[in-house]
Scaffold this motif. Structure first.
Motif, PDB file in Angstrom:
ATOM      1  N   ARG A  42       9.339  -2.881  23.368  1.00  0.00           N
ATOM      2  CA  ARG A  42       9.738  -2.114  22.181  1.00  0.00           C
ATOM      3  C   ARG A  42      10.795  -1.061  22.508  1.00  0.00           C
ATOM      4  NH1 ARG A  42       9.698  -3.114  16.961  1.00  0.00           N
ATOM      5  NH2 ARG A  42       8.013  -4.521  17.569  1.00  0.00           N
ATOM      6  N   PRO A  43      10.690  -0.338  23.660  1.00  0.00           N
ATOM      7  CA  PRO A  43      11.732   0.652  23.967  1.00  0.00           C
ATOM      8  C   PRO A  43      13.136   0.035  24.035  1.00  0.00           C
ATOM      9  CG  PRO A  43       9.808   1.032  25.350  1.00  0.00           C
ATOM     10  CD  PRO A  43       9.556  -0.249  24.610  1.00  0.00           C
ATOM     11  N   ASP A  44      13.255  -1.271  24.364  1.00  0.00           N
ATOM     12  CA  ASP A  44      14.580  -1.921  24.378  1.00  0.00           C
ATOM     13  C   ASP A  44      15.151  -1.954  22.962  1.00  0.00           C
ATOM     14  OD1 ASP A  44      13.692  -2.449  26.935  1.00  0.00           O
ATOM     15  OD2 ASP A  44      13.478  -4.608  26.639  1.00  0.00           O
ATOM     16  N   ILE A  45      14.275  -2.236  22.002  1.00  0.00           N
ATOM     17  CA  ILE A  45      14.713  -2.290  20.595  1.00  0.00           C
ATOM     18  C   ILE A  45      15.194  -0.897  20.170  1.00  0.00           C
ATOM     19  CG2 ILE A  45      13.972  -2.803  18.223  1.00  0.00           C
ATOM     20  CD1 ILE A  45      13.368  -5.287  19.730  1.00  0.00           C
ATOM     21  N   LEU A  46      14.414   0.113  20.579  1.00  0.00           N
ATOM     22  CA  LEU A  46      14.771   1.498  20.207  1.00  0.00           C
ATOM     23  C   LEU A  46      16.083   1.895  20.875  1.00  0.00           C
ATOM     24  CD1 LEU A  46      11.201   3.112  20.523  1.00  0.00           C
ATOM     25  CD2 LEU A  46      12.320   2.256  18.456  1.00  0.00           C
ATOM     26  N   GLN A  47      16.265   1.495  22.140  1.00  0.00           N
ATOM     27  CA  GLN A  47      17.523   1.819  22.836  1.00  0.00           C
ATOM     28  C   GLN A  47      18.696   1.095  22.172  1.00  0.00           C
ATOM     29  OE1 GLN A  47      17.472   1.478  27.141  1.00  0.00           O
ATOM     30  NE2 GLN A  47      19.690   1.296  27.241  1.00  0.00           N
ATOM     31  N   ILE A 218      -0.380   4.193  19.832  1.00  0.00           N
ATOM     32  CA  ILE A 218       1.051   3.904  19.704  1.00  0.00           C
ATOM     33  C   ILE A 218       1.487   3.953  18.240  1.00  0.00           C
ATOM     34  CG2 ILE A 218       1.243   2.498  21.789  1.00  0.00           C
ATOM     35  CD1 ILE A 218       0.911  -0.016  20.121  1.00  0.00           C
ATOM     36  N   VAL A 219       0.607   4.461  17.359  1.00  0.00           N
ATOM     37  CA  VAL A 219       0.920   4.414  15.927  1.00  0.00           C
ATOM     38  C   VAL A 219       1.244   5.803  15.360  1.00  0.00           C
ATOM     39  CG1 VAL A 219       0.115   3.732  13.641  1.00  0.00           C
ATOM     40  CG2 VAL A 219      -0.461   2.313  15.617  1.00  0.00           C
ATOM     41  N   ALA A 220       0.430   6.814  15.666  1.00  0.00           N
ATOM     42  CA  ALA A 220       0.614   8.192  15.154  1.00  0.00           C
ATOM     43  C   ALA A 220       0.531   8.231  13.613  1.00  0.00           C
ATOM     44  CB  ALA A 220       1.899   8.807  15.678  1.00  0.00           C
ATOM     45  N   SER A 265       2.521  10.688  27.515  1.00  0.00           N
ATOM     46  CA  SER A 265       3.526  10.673  28.589  1.00  0.00           C
ATOM     47  C   SER A 265       4.524   9.551  28.356  1.00  0.00           C
ATOM     48  CB  SER A 265       2.854  10.490  29.955  1.00  0.00           C
ATOM     49  OG  SER A 265       2.547   9.127  30.170  1.00  0.00           O
ATOM     50  N   MET A 266       5.606   9.614  29.104  1.00  0.00           N
ATOM     51  CA  MET A 266       6.609   8.550  29.101  1.00  0.00           C
ATOM     52  C   MET A 266       6.771   8.058  30.531  1.00  0.00           C
ATOM     53  SD  MET A 266       9.423  10.383  26.718  1.00  0.00           S
ATOM     54  CE  MET A 266      10.592   9.053  26.504  1.00  0.00           C
ATOM     55  N   LEU A 267       7.088   6.783  30.659  1.00  0.00           N
ATOM     56  CA  LEU A 267       7.258   6.218  32.001  1.00  0.00           C
ATOM     57  C   LEU A 267       8.681   6.439  32.521  1.00  0.00           C
ATOM     58  CD1 LEU A 267       5.827   4.575  34.184  1.00  0.00           C
ATOM     59  CD2 LEU A 267       6.594   2.491  33.038  1.00  0.00           C
TER      60      LEU A 267
HETATM   61  N1  LIG Z   1       5.275   6.171  26.705  1.00  0.00           N
HETATM   62  C1  LIG Z   1       5.704   5.150  27.420  1.00  0.00           C
HETATM   63  O1  LIG Z   1       5.958   5.261  28.610  1.00  0.00           O
HETATM   64  C2  LIG Z   1       5.883   3.818  26.755  1.00  0.00           C
HETATM   65  C3  LIG Z   1       6.202   2.690  27.521  1.00  0.00           C
HETATM   66  C4  LIG Z   1       6.300   1.443  26.865  1.00  0.00           C
HETATM   67  C5  LIG Z   1       6.099   1.376  25.487  1.00  0.00           C
HETATM   68  N2  LIG Z   1       5.825   2.520  24.792  1.00  0.00           N
HETATM   69  C6  LIG Z   1       5.608   2.498  23.344  1.00  0.00           C
HETATM   70  O2  LIG Z   1       4.435   1.744  23.091  1.00  0.00           O
HETATM   71  C7  LIG Z   1       4.560   1.101  21.832  1.00  0.00           C
HETATM   72  C8  LIG Z   1       4.263  -0.373  21.995  1.00  0.00           C
HETATM   73  O3  LIG Z   1       5.245  -0.982  22.801  1.00  0.00           O
HETATM   74  P1  LIG Z   1       5.244  -2.570  22.998  1.00  0.00           P
HETATM   75  O4  LIG Z   1       6.362  -2.885  23.911  1.00  0.00           O
HETATM   76  O5  LIG Z   1       3.871  -3.015  23.289  1.00  0.00           O
HETATM   77  O6  LIG Z   1       5.704  -3.022  21.521  1.00  0.00           O
HETATM   78  P2  LIG Z   1       5.157  -4.073  20.501  1.00  0.00           P
HETATM   79  O7  LIG Z   1       4.595  -5.250  21.249  1.00  0.00           O
HETATM   80  O8  LIG Z   1       6.217  -4.306  19.515  1.00  0.00           O
HETATM   81  O9  LIG Z   1       3.951  -3.321  19.771  1.00  0.00           O
HETATM   82  C9  LIG Z   1       4.016  -2.474  18.664  1.00  0.00           C
HETATM   83  C10 LIG Z   1       2.599  -2.432  18.104  1.00  0.00           C
HETATM   84  O10 LIG Z   1       2.447  -1.308  17.248  1.00  0.00           O
HETATM   85  C11 LIG Z   1       1.857  -1.770  16.036  1.00  0.00           C
HETATM   86  N3  LIG Z   1       2.299  -0.956  14.917  1.00  0.00           N
HETATM   87  C12 LIG Z   1       3.563  -0.539  14.675  1.00  0.00           C
HETATM   88  N4  LIG Z   1       3.600   0.165  13.528  1.00  0.00           N
HETATM   89  C13 LIG Z   1       2.333   0.174  13.056  1.00  0.00           C
HETATM   90  C14 LIG Z   1       1.728   0.727  11.888  1.00  0.00           C
HETATM   91  N5  LIG Z   1       2.450   1.410  11.006  1.00  0.00           N
HETATM   92  N6  LIG Z   1       0.415   0.542  11.705  1.00  0.00           N
HETATM   93  C15 LIG Z   1      -0.322  -0.164  12.597  1.00  0.00           C
HETATM   94  N7  LIG Z   1       0.191  -0.721  13.721  1.00  0.00           N
HETATM   95  C16 LIG Z   1       1.502  -0.553  13.929  1.00  0.00           C
HETATM   96  C17 LIG Z   1       2.361  -3.179  15.865  1.00  0.00           C
HETATM   97  O11 LIG Z   1       1.559  -3.884  14.961  1.00  0.00           O
HETATM   98  P3  LIG Z   1       2.122  -5.195  14.209  1.00  0.00           P
HETATM   99  O12 LIG Z   1       2.288  -6.268  15.232  1.00  0.00           O
HETATM  100  O13 LIG Z   1       1.086  -5.502  13.199  1.00  0.00           O
HETATM  101  O14 LIG Z   1       3.444  -4.794  13.593  1.00  0.00           O
HETATM  102  C18 LIG Z   1       2.252  -3.693  17.289  1.00  0.00           C
HETATM  103  O15 LIG Z   1       0.958  -4.095  17.579  1.00  0.00           O
HETATM  104  C19 LIG Z   1       5.969   1.390  21.331  1.00  0.00           C
HETATM  105  O16 LIG Z   1       5.884   2.497  20.445  1.00  0.00           O
HETATM  106  C20 LIG Z   1       6.706   1.790  22.579  1.00  0.00           C
HETATM  107  O17 LIG Z   1       7.796   2.634  22.307  1.00  0.00           O
HETATM  108  C21 LIG Z   1       5.700   3.716  25.400  1.00  0.00           C
END
Ligand SMILES: NC(=O)c1ccc[n+]([C@@H]2O[C@H](COP(=O)([O-])OP(=O)(O)OC[C@H]3O[C@@H](n4cnc5c(N)ncnc54)[C@H](OP(=O)(O)O)[C@@H]3O)[C@@H](O)[C@H]2O)c1
Length: 328
Positions: A42-47, A218-220, A265-267
């Motif tokens: 997902r961070p790739d999409i955001l970038q 990951i929702v907030a 945290s962030m990686l």
């Molecule tokens: N802090 C860090 O170091 C770090 C590292 C990597 C990723 N992340 C974050 O972790 C999250 C997940 O990353 P990923 O790569 O696993 O992406 P991903 O596979 O696209 O997962 C996103 C997930 O969030 C759910 N979601 C999004 N909006 C929602 C909403 N309004 N209500 C309920 N569920 C919702 C999605 O559900 P649906 O499938 O139903 O849409 C999906 O299950 C992202 O926000 C990413 O930026 C953080």
């Protein structure tokens, strides 16, 4: 070398294209990997969209995790002959950007072996997700054996790994997901209780199941208050992303009353030393669980390199369950 580059403002997956760019420089202490597979996160999409810029010094090319073959090693003295790695070794690694390219330079301390029995495609799906979940669940969340984890988006890369890691480390895992198919996927990964957050009030269901000691969120948005409602005494909420709004309302009395810890945290911005520490920890504690089959990989679909726009569109659609990888 070939790399996936971004044209225009990057708002659409079709803004990605295969272009030519110089090979990365190989700084001392780094190895050059000839990339075979790159994980899509997902961070790739955001970038791509310009809302998650690479940190200073990082490659502007997308891609945070790869697998491939060591092509060159640049080690300063006084490294001896036995550095643990050789040209030709198959590896996977967390990278500081640059994964969507034929070659990527990586700090040698951030390399991991391809777990025995896994393909290079499976290995590419691991580093970013495993390091993120391990750091947040086990370190920031201080998960203990017998405790209960609540994770949302059990179908996501992060959500799926939280289910797998949580179970492997002796926790009970409650997952939410949206819709029957995504719930079935989370159940199949071993979640003890799965709640369809579109169809059911997850707060009531989690409370009825005894509450949560750690919430990896990951929702907030409105999920924040609901997470707090689900939290047991001395529970921890670990925020790692936000699918909804990142600004939330909080009555601090709710934190005080539950002796709760709110963290996150962030990686990517962690220092190379910190990433090296975390990589070593994951190698020691998680790699054996993967090699024993206690943690499996969840590669949903593999796209050809040139089909990076389709890979991003697939992730954008939310139809994926688990991880998406690019094949070079
Ligand atoms: N802090 C860090 O170091 C770090 C590292 C990597 C990723 N992340 C974050 O972790 C999250 C997940 O990353 P990923 O790569 O696993 O992406 P991903 O596979 O696209 O997962 C996103 C997930 O969030 C759910 N979601 C999004 N909006 C929602 C909403 N309004 N209500 C309920 N569920 C919702 C999605 O559900 P649906 O499938 O139903 O849409 C999906 O299950 C992202 O926000 C990413 O930026 C953080």
């Amino acid at each position: 070398m070939k790399a996936i580059l971004i044209s225009g403002d990057g708002q659409n997956p079709s803004d990605l294209y295969v272009g030519e760019t110089p090979r990365p420089d190989l700084a001392p202490g780094h190895v050059l990997i000839r990339t075979r597979f790159a994980g899509v996160n997902r961070p790739d999409i955001l970038q791509r969209r310009g809302v998650y810029p690479p940190p200073p010094g990082a490659s502007p090319i997308l891609g945070l995790e790869v697998s491939g073959i060591i092509d060159a090693i640049n080690l300063p003295e006084p490294y001896g002959d036995d550095i643990g790695w050789a040209v030709g070794d198959e590896v996977c690694a967390l990278v500081n950007g640059g994964g969507y390219a034929e070659f990527v330079a990586v700090d040698i301390r951030h390399l991991l072996p391809v777990p025995k029995g896994l393909s290079l495609a499976q290995a590419a799906s691991l580093p970013e997700t495993v390091l993120t979940v391990y750091a947040n669940l086990m370190e920031h969340g201080s998960l203990q054996v017998g405790e209960t984890v609540l994770v949302h988006g059990g179908n996501s890369g992060i959500g799926a790994m939280t289910i797998l890691l949580g179970k492997a480390f002796g926790a009970r895992v409650i997952a939410t997901a949206r819709g029957a198919a995504k719930c079935a996927f989370a159940r199949d990964l071993g979640a003890d209780l799965v709640i369809d957050s579109d169809a059911e009030d997850f707060v009531a269901a989690v409370k009825a199941a005894g509450g949560a000691d750690v919430v990896l969120d990951i929702v907030a948005g409105d999920f924040f208050g609901k997470n707090l409602a689900c939290l047991n005494m001395r529970g921890r909420i670990v925020q790692v992303g936000f699918g909804k709004e990142s600004t939330v309302e909080l009555d601090l009395r709710r934190i005080i009353a539950k002796f709760a810890i709110l963290t996150g945290s962030m990686l990517r911005p962690r220092s190379p030393d910190e990433k090296a520490r975390l990589t070593a920890k994951v190698h020691e504690r998680v790699w054996p669980l993967i090699e024993d089959g206690k943690i499996r990989t969840v590669v949903d679909r593999t796209f050809d390199f040139a089909d990076a726009p389709a890979a991003h569109a697939y992730m954008d659609s939310g139809a994926h369950t688990g991880k998406v990888v690019l094949k070079l």
